[in-house]
Design an enzyme around this catalytic site. Structure first.
Site, PDB file in Angstrom:
ATOM      1  N   ILE A  15      -2.422 106.231  17.066  1.00  0.00           N
ATOM      2  CA  ILE A  15      -3.796 105.649  17.709  1.00  0.00           C
ATOM      3  C   ILE A  15      -3.781 106.116  19.093  1.00  0.00           C
ATOM      4  O   ILE A  15      -5.062 106.019  19.517  1.00  0.00           O
ATOM      5  CB  ILE A  15      -3.604 104.057  17.480  1.00  0.00           C
ATOM      6  CG1 ILE A  15      -4.721 103.223  17.542  1.00  0.00           C
ATOM      7  CG2 ILE A  15      -2.571 103.399  18.484  1.00  0.00           C
ATOM      8  CD1 ILE A  15      -5.967 103.821  16.348  1.00  0.00           C
ATOM      9  N   ALA A  16      -2.779 106.120  19.847  1.00  0.00           N
ATOM     10  CA  ALA A  16      -3.113 106.546  21.060  1.00  0.00           C
ATOM     11  C   ALA A  16      -3.727 107.815  21.331  1.00  0.00           C
ATOM     12  O   ALA A  16      -4.773 108.032  21.966  1.00  0.00           O
ATOM     13  CB  ALA A  16      -1.531 106.814  21.861  1.00  0.00           C
ATOM     14  N   SER A  36       5.398 107.771  28.019  1.00  0.00           N
ATOM     15  CA  SER A  36       6.291 107.962  26.680  1.00  0.00           C
ATOM     16  C   SER A  36       7.677 107.385  27.065  1.00  0.00           C
ATOM     17  O   SER A  36       7.979 107.583  28.198  1.00  0.00           O
ATOM     18  CB  SER A  36       6.366 109.237  26.017  1.00  0.00           C
ATOM     19  OG  SER A  36       6.977 109.324  25.338  1.00  0.00           O
ATOM     20  N   ARG A  37       8.471 107.264  26.043  1.00  0.00           N
ATOM     21  CA  ARG A  37       9.805 107.307  26.477  1.00  0.00           C
ATOM     22  C   ARG A  37      10.545 108.340  26.470  1.00  0.00           C
ATOM     23  O   ARG A  37      11.712 108.394  27.187  1.00  0.00           O
ATOM     24  CB  ARG A  37      10.431 106.544  24.820  1.00  0.00           C
ATOM     25  CG  ARG A  37      10.168 105.097  24.551  1.00  0.00           C
ATOM     26  CD  ARG A  37      10.766 104.983  23.161  1.00  0.00           C
ATOM     27  NE  ARG A  37       9.874 105.920  22.116  1.00  0.00           N
ATOM     28  CZ  ARG A  37      10.403 106.145  20.762  1.00  0.00           C
ATOM     29  NH1 ARG A  37      11.400 105.322  20.213  1.00  0.00           N
ATOM     30  NH2 ARG A  37       9.864 106.850  20.082  1.00  0.00           N
ATOM     31  N   HIS A  80       5.342  94.550  21.427  1.00  0.00           N
ATOM     32  CA  HIS A  80       4.033  94.430  21.958  1.00  0.00           C
ATOM     33  C   HIS A  80       3.855  93.252  23.117  1.00  0.00           C
ATOM     34  O   HIS A  80       3.406  93.443  24.343  1.00  0.00           O
ATOM     35  CB  HIS A  80       2.862  93.814  20.919  1.00  0.00           C
ATOM     36  CG  HIS A  80       2.170  94.868  19.864  1.00  0.00           C
ATOM     37  ND1 HIS A  80       1.441  94.614  19.032  1.00  0.00           N
ATOM     38  CD2 HIS A  80       2.660  96.421  20.372  1.00  0.00           C
ATOM     39  CE1 HIS A  80       1.211  95.822  18.425  1.00  0.00           C
ATOM     40  NE2 HIS A  80       1.903  96.996  19.314  1.00  0.00           N
ATOM     41  N   LYS A  98      -3.422  95.428  18.204  1.00  0.00           N
ATOM     42  CA  LYS A  98      -2.862  94.144  17.154  1.00  0.00           C
ATOM     43  C   LYS A  98      -1.879  94.720  16.291  1.00  0.00           C
ATOM     44  O   LYS A  98      -1.562  95.821  16.135  1.00  0.00           O
ATOM     45  CB  LYS A  98      -4.038  93.992  16.231  1.00  0.00           C
ATOM     46  CG  LYS A  98      -4.844  95.059  15.680  1.00  0.00           C
ATOM     47  CD  LYS A  98      -4.197  96.129  14.934  1.00  0.00           C
ATOM     48  CE  LYS A  98      -3.440  95.823  13.783  1.00  0.00           C
ATOM     49  NZ  LYS A  98      -2.702  97.022  13.084  1.00  0.00           N
ATOM     50  N   ASP A 183       0.213  94.328   9.848  1.00  0.00           N
ATOM     51  CA  ASP A 183      -0.506  95.609   9.993  1.00  0.00           C
ATOM     52  C   ASP A 183      -1.736  95.563   9.586  1.00  0.00           C
ATOM     53  O   ASP A 183      -2.786  96.027  10.436  1.00  0.00           O
ATOM     54  CB  ASP A 183       0.012  96.638   9.318  1.00  0.00           C
ATOM     55  CG  ASP A 183      -0.375  98.082   9.914  1.00  0.00           C
ATOM     56  OD1 ASP A 183      -0.368  98.027  11.007  1.00  0.00           O
ATOM     57  OD2 ASP A 183      -0.704  98.980   9.139  1.00  0.00           O
TER      58      ASP A 183
END
Ligand SMILES: NC(=O)c1ccc[n+]([C@@H]2O[C@H](COP(=O)([O-])OP(=O)(O)OC[C@H]3O[C@@H](n4cnc5c(N)ncnc54)[C@H](OP(=O)(O)O)[C@@H]3O)[C@@H](O)[C@H]2O)c1
Length: 342
Positions: A15-16, A36-37, A80, A98, A183
């Site tokens: 989605i990013a 990012s990680r 989140h 969401k 989801d």
């Protein structure tokens, strides 16, 4: 904040990548940072967007970036709330994808953090920012003349087989708070609460559980069927699934007709169509007609533009943190009933 709201994106997944261009198109918004990680992943993502390497950073470093006013949180569901609270405490405005959380208490904590920091927070229900949803709200909450009269029932389904998708494992991970209700089921629930403008007074639910992911002891709900009765006695009847293409639609059933869309959560930016079925008691008599909404815009672009306006004008964004508390409370009850909760 200068003339534009400068965005950072947390997470470099599906989605990013899809929404990054929408942020850049949105009125009053620019994209200055991706986090990012993993540093290499952040740099690769920045490069794919034509951003300089200096725009990439470690997730932790995002908190201190002085060139970021607002953050779009796109990490898995279980992260989140903690990330939203940390970012708000660091002085960032936040849109969090969401579902914010399946726990009302956590949603309250996010709202409190936003209020304390004086920052805007919104759960990312992008479809709320499309004129098709405005029409459904006018039909449901305001009883728009000539549509369907008082709404008595909302019927909605959001069922997609996500198993073939590359990132599917996150949706089937109980540890990461995947599952159909979180989801996809969150959409029909959010639609009914928004269209009716009230909270459920009674909920019912049942689910089919998926096998646990490797290394996990519990499975998520692959499918949840749920219902809600609202204060006005209107009823929601909803289905969601992540392992079956069993239909996507929403129908508002009123006293004089039915308003139905096959794209309740992904309305076309150029031409969205709804079908109005008129009963015999409708002011225009029985019949079927198509309602067309032209050039409603991309729901993500609309969402980010509305958010930038809310920040600039220091007013609440849709949906509000209080709305998210009601959403989380209903999800908490539903996942408690199905036995697939946390
Ligand atoms: N509004 C919509 O239409 C829509 C559509 C799809 C998804 N979503 C929501 O957006 C969120 C992300 O979905 P997605 O499809 O983009 O998922 P995804 O492809 O799995 O991406 C999630 C990203 O989160 C980061 N991450 C941080 N900690 C992680 C961990 N422990 N495990 C896995 N990834 C971790 C990863 O980026 P790094 O490795 O770079 O840190 C990863 O790429 C979900 O909450 C989902 O509900 C919304």
């Amino acid at each position: 904040m200068g003339e534009t709201l400068r965005w950072g994106i947390l997470g470099t997944g599906m989605i990013a990548a899809k929404v990054a261009p929408c942020i850049r198109q949105a009125a009053g918004c620019s994209l200055t940072c991706v986090a990012s990680r993993d540093g290499d992943r952040a740099r690769a993502f920045a490069s794919s967007l034509g951003l300089p390497a200096s725009a990439a950073c470690d997730a932790e470093a995002l908190l201190a970036r002085s060139d970021v006013d607002a953050v779009y949180v796109t990490v898995p569901n279980s992260l989140h709330t903690p990330w939203s609270v940390r970012l708000l405490e660091a002085g960032k405005h936040v849109i969090c994808e969401k579902p914010l959380t399946p726990r009302a208490e956590e949603a309250r904590a996010v709202g409190a953090a936003a209020a304390k920091a004086g920052r805007v927070f919104a759960e990312g229900f992008m479809y709320l920012h499309h004129p098709q949803t405005d029409l459904l709200v006018r039909a449901g909450r305001e009883g728009e003349p000539g549509l369907i009269g008082r709404v008595r029932t909302v019927v909605a389904s959001f069922c997609i087989d996500l198993r073939p998708r590359p990132n599917a494992w996150t949706r089937f991970s109980h540890r990461l708070e995947g599952g159909a209700m979180l989801d996809l089921g969150c959409y029909p629930l959010s639609l009914a609460r928004t269209v009716l403008g009230e909270e459920p007074v009674h909920l019912g639910a049942t689910a089919r559980e998926a096998a646990p992911q490797p290394g996990e002891s519990r499975g998520v709900d692959a499918l949840t069927s749920f219902s809600a009765r609202f204060k006005s006695e209107a009823v929601l009847h909803a289905l969601c699934a992540i392992d079956a293409n069993a239909g996507v639609f929403a129908e508002l059933v009123g006293e004089t007709g039915v308003l139905r869309t096959e794209t309740p959560f992904r309305a076309d930016p150029v031409r969205a169509e709804l079908r109005l079925t008129r009963f015999e008691n409708h002011p225009r008599g029985a019949g079927v007609e198509t309602i067309v909404i032209e050039n409603g815009g991309d729901r993500f672009v609309n969402q980010f533009g509305a958010f930038a306006r809310a920040v600039r004008e220091r007013r609440a964004m849709t949906p509000t943190p209080d709305w998210s508390v009601g959403q989380a409370a209903a999800i908490e009850t539903i996942t408690g009933m199905t036995g697939c909760g946390w």
